[in-house]
Design an enzyme around this catalytic site. Sequence first.
Site, PDB file in Angstrom:
ATOM      1  N   ALA A  74       0.227  42.024  67.128  1.00  0.00           N
ATOM      2  CA  ALA A  74       0.858  40.781  66.582  1.00  0.00           C
ATOM      3  C   ALA A  74       2.291  40.909  66.418  1.00  0.00           C
ATOM      4  O   ALA A  74       2.871  42.196  65.916  1.00  0.00           O
ATOM      5  CB  ALA A  74       0.264  40.279  65.465  1.00  0.00           C
ATOM      6  N   THR A 115      -4.024  37.265  58.347  1.00  0.00           N
ATOM      7  CA  THR A 115      -3.045  37.736  57.019  1.00  0.00           C
ATOM      8  C   THR A 115      -3.425  36.910  55.907  1.00  0.00           C
ATOM      9  O   THR A 115      -3.755  35.724  56.113  1.00  0.00           O
ATOM     10  CB  THR A 115      -1.683  37.448  57.572  1.00  0.00           C
ATOM     11  OG1 THR A 115      -0.659  37.503  56.439  1.00  0.00           O
ATOM     12  CG2 THR A 115      -1.217  36.113  58.226  1.00  0.00           C
ATOM     13  N   TYR A 138       5.295  32.289  60.461  1.00  0.00           N
ATOM     14  CA  TYR A 138       4.366  33.491  60.547  1.00  0.00           C
ATOM     15  C   TYR A 138       2.767  33.114  60.252  1.00  0.00           C
ATOM     16  O   TYR A 138       1.922  33.407  61.033  1.00  0.00           O
ATOM     17  CB  TYR A 138       4.880  34.856  60.051  1.00  0.00           C
ATOM     18  CG  TYR A 138       3.588  35.787  59.599  1.00  0.00           C
ATOM     19  CD1 TYR A 138       3.244  36.588  60.880  1.00  0.00           C
ATOM     20  CD2 TYR A 138       3.156  36.470  58.494  1.00  0.00           C
ATOM     21  CE1 TYR A 138       2.214  37.670  60.914  1.00  0.00           C
ATOM     22  CE2 TYR A 138       2.134  37.501  58.277  1.00  0.00           C
ATOM     23  CZ  TYR A 138       1.754  37.859  59.651  1.00  0.00           C
ATOM     24  OH  TYR A 138       0.862  38.959  59.774  1.00  0.00           O
ATOM     25  N   LYS A 142      -0.309  32.771  62.687  1.00  0.00           N
ATOM     26  CA  LYS A 142      -1.547  33.329  62.662  1.00  0.00           C
ATOM     27  C   LYS A 142      -2.827  32.677  62.347  1.00  0.00           C
ATOM     28  O   LYS A 142      -3.866  32.919  62.924  1.00  0.00           O
ATOM     29  CB  LYS A 142      -1.490  34.636  61.335  1.00  0.00           C
ATOM     30  CG  LYS A 142      -0.508  35.801  61.794  1.00  0.00           C
ATOM     31  CD  LYS A 142      -0.831  36.666  63.042  1.00  0.00           C
ATOM     32  CE  LYS A 142      -2.009  37.479  62.755  1.00  0.00           C
ATOM     33  NZ  LYS A 142      -2.201  38.369  63.910  1.00  0.00           N
TER      34      LYS A 142
END
Length: 313
Positions: A74, A115, A138, A142
């Site tokens: 990632a 996450t 981010y 995700k």
Amino acid sequence: EDVDIPSRRVLITGATGLLGRAVFKEFNENNWNAVGCGYRRAQPRFEQINLLDSIAVHDIIHDFQPHVIVHCAAERRPDVVESQPDAASQLNVAASANLAKEAAGVGAFLIYISTDYVFDGTSPPYKETDAPNPLNLYGKTKLEGEKAVLENNEGAAVLRIPVLYGEVERLEESAVTIMFDKVQFSNKSANMDHWQQRFPTNVKDVATVCRQLAEKRMLDPSVKGTFHWSGNEQMTKYEMACAIADAFNLPSSHLRPITDCPVVGALRPRNAQLDCSKLEMLGIGQRTPFRAGIKESLWPFLVDKRWRQTVFH
């Protein structure tokens, strides 16, 4: 003479990274036939695969026929995602969707690593069923990756984890270990964030959780969906830095706690603590105490070698 090759096969993406190395090692040492793939740093240990190359991904999965795929690769640096949104989305979303399709095609159990940053950090602790609300790009990529994986492979698992540390090749591989130089060079004061509440988690523990989840799934096809794993010691970066100093008998008076919300870089959730009871009820989990884990991770980077004698003898 015959070499006993384990019959259980696992493919690990991002096997050159901090988490991927630990996951590869964990499966490899527990009687799995593990193949790791990476991109920039792959050779000679791992297969070199560009995850954006769908033909290459198809070929390795069809050739190896893994029972399990752990997708660690990632773009995980929030500030890099903000500055390179298209590239991050390609890796975090498009490549994950394709991997999920290919895994479904060969009946492999896919574990997608996600996450705690899918949450906004305003009402912790978060269960798997709580509504995500990522504050930064981010977290958004995700979360989109999670959705893409579960849409393309209904038997897949999503494993959300917080900030990681472990045996690093370079201190900057982890947001936790990168602080070691500031701790060691006590001749100049260092400002440390004392606002964001973190739960530093050892990659060895996450690797164990991935293997336990995979082995549980081999026995029980109902093991799928979203799961949370995290260390259970709540610390700001300032508190982590003080704990690191303490672990190595180093001074910490030069470290300055900054209690204001950070103004630069991607927005961060204040406290995205993950509730891990779902995995715990399955009998899955492992937690290394932070002081023990950080000492093991950082001692090769000690500048003053005399400390090694006092710390380890």
